[in-house]
Scaffold this motif. Sequence first.
Motif, mmCIF file in Angstrom:
data_model
loop_
_atom_site.group_PDB
_atom_site.id
_atom_site.type_symbol
_atom_site.label_atom_id
_atom_site.label_comp_id
_atom_site.label_asym_id
_atom_site.label_seq_id
_atom_site.Cartn_x
_atom_site.Cartn_y
_atom_site.Cartn_z
ATOM 1 N N ASP A 116 -1.424 -3.157 3.347
ATOM 2 C CA ASP A 116 -0.466 -3.035 2.244
ATOM 3 C C ASP A 116 -0.327 -1.562 1.886
ATOM 4 N N MET A 117 0.895 -1.123 1.597
ATOM 5 C CA MET A 117 1.145 0.277 1.259
ATOM 6 C C MET A 117 2.403 0.372 0.410
ATOM 7 N N ASP A 118 2.613 1.573 -0.140
ATOM 8 C CA ASP A 118 3.804 1.835 -0.939
ATOM 9 C C ASP A 118 4.060 3.339 -0.866
ATOM 10 N N TYR A 119 5.116 3.803 -1.523
ATOM 11 C CA TYR A 119 5.406 5.235 -1.601
ATOM 12 C C TYR A 119 5.534 5.649 -3.055
ATOM 13 N N ARG A 120 5.181 6.922 -3.323
ATOM 14 C CA ARG A 120 5.273 7.464 -4.669
ATOM 15 C C ARG A 120 5.820 8.878 -4.573
ATOM 16 N N VAL A 121 6.746 9.207 -5.464
ATOM 17 C CA VAL A 121 7.292 10.559 -5.500
ATOM 18 C C VAL A 121 6.421 11.407 -6.408
ATOM 19 N N SER A 122 5.915 12.535 -5.872
ATOM 20 C CA SER A 122 5.087 13.463 -6.638
ATOM 21 C C SER A 122 5.687 14.852 -6.485
ATOM 22 N N GLY A 123 6.366 15.340 -7.549
ATOM 23 C CA GLY A 123 7.054 16.617 -7.452
ATOM 24 C C GLY A 123 8.203 16.498 -6.475
ATOM 25 N N ASN A 124 8.191 17.359 -5.464
ATOM 26 C CA ASN A 124 9.228 17.304 -4.434
ATOM 27 C C ASN A 124 8.776 16.544 -3.192
ATOM 28 N N SER A 125 7.599 15.908 -3.278
ATOM 29 C CA SER A 125 7.027 15.236 -2.116
ATOM 30 C C SER A 125 7.053 13.723 -2.288
ATOM 31 N N ARG A 126 7.178 13.043 -1.167
ATOM 32 C CA ARG A 126 7.083 11.578 -1.123
ATOM 33 C C ARG A 126 5.736 11.241 -0.503
ATOM 34 N N VAL A 127 4.846 10.696 -1.315
ATOM 35 C CA VAL A 127 3.465 10.437 -0.898
ATOM 36 C C VAL A 127 3.309 8.965 -0.535
ATOM 37 N N ARG A 128 2.660 8.732 0.604
ATOM 38 C CA ARG A 128 2.362 7.352 0.995
ATOM 39 C C ARG A 128 1.087 6.896 0.290
ATOM 40 N N VAL A 129 1.153 5.761 -0.381
ATOM 41 C CA VAL A 129 -0.006 5.201 -1.087
ATOM 42 C C VAL A 129 -0.556 4.045 -0.256
ATOM 43 N N LEU A 130 -1.773 4.221 0.268
ATOM 44 C CA LEU A 130 -2.427 3.177 1.057
ATOM 45 C C LEU A 130 -3.172 2.257 0.100
ATOM 46 N N LYS A 131 -2.736 1.001 0.037
ATOM 47 C CA LYS A 131 -3.271 0.064 -0.952
ATOM 48 C C LYS A 131 -4.351 -0.846 -0.387
ATOM 49 N N ARG A 132 -4.209 -1.203 0.895
ATOM 50 C CA ARG A 132 -5.223 -2.017 1.573
ATOM 51 C C ARG A 132 -5.290 -1.606 3.033
ATOM 52 N N LEU A 133 -6.502 -1.256 3.491
ATOM 53 C CA LEU A 133 -6.706 -0.850 4.883
ATOM 54 C C LEU A 133 -7.725 -1.756 5.542
ATOM 55 N N ASP A 134 -7.481 -2.050 6.799
ATOM 56 C CA ASP A 134 -8.444 -2.790 7.623
ATOM 57 C C ASP A 134 -9.049 -1.790 8.604
ATOM 58 N N VAL A 135 -10.247 -1.278 8.284
ATOM 59 C CA VAL A 135 -10.932 -0.304 9.149
ATOM 60 C C VAL A 135 -11.659 -1.088 10.229
ATOM 61 N N ASP A 136 -11.298 -0.856 11.497
ATOM 62 C CA ASP A 136 -11.911 -1.665 12.550
ATOM 63 C C ASP A 136 -12.780 -0.879 13.512
ATOM 64 N N GLU A 137 -12.804 0.477 13.408
ATOM 65 C CA GLU A 137 -13.740 1.212 14.262
ATOM 66 C C GLU A 137 -13.932 2.641 13.772
#
Length: 241
Positions: A116-137
């Motif tokens: 799961d992920m989303d995006y957020r605008v911070s200043g002049n940048s569009r930041v990817r927000v990682l909400k749920r990660l499946d770390v497999d290695e």
Amino acid sequence: MMQIKSMTIKSMDEAGKGLAELATLSAVDNDGDTYDRGAFSWKPGGHQWAMMMPAHDRRKMPFGKARVYEEGDKAFAELNLNLKTSAGRDWHQALLFDLETGDPVQEWSYGYNIVDMDYRVSGNSRVRVLKRLDVDEVSPVLRGAGVGTRTLSIKGAKLRDEHLAGLITDLGAVASAVDADPAAVSATGLKQLREIRDAITRVLAGDDGSGDPAKAASTVATDTALTHFMQHQESLRRFGR
């Protein structure tokens, strides 16, 4: 699709157990990503397990497992090398050799899939927000996906003269910073500085070159305390604090 990020190994002992730092949740990392709380700890039990693979090569035998979890604003991986296998023993010795021979060059990264992920605008940048990660290695690699991924410490590696030069410079910088503003040092930083002071005091009080086991133990204590300090300095450099 699996993606890759850099990580920093913070410690490892003779039994092949160690700790790695995966992320500062509130920071924007080198890939322009940030994290929601729970991004790594959303699975039942508040943690997840990942295999340790050489160079992300899934055709190779895993040489251990890592438990991924969050604590405060950090995400960590508790590393467990399988020293009952030749691959686990070989990697353990290779990591010790890397620390004891010249400057450490081994880099690390971990592989993950985005749940799961989303995006957020911070200043002049569009930041990817990682909400749920499946770390497999988790993998030692020739070159990590970012900077600052080298092995920082494995219990048993020795501090050498060339390492002490940089350490003394860092200690001098800390002393100057503390003189300028004592409140600038965090509670964790103060604890680490006390460990350094106490360990060095023990060694200086008893090191006469006699080879006494008790004094050798003090030297190990110093190595550990100084390693904690270097880890703290690496964190400051890596995350710009």
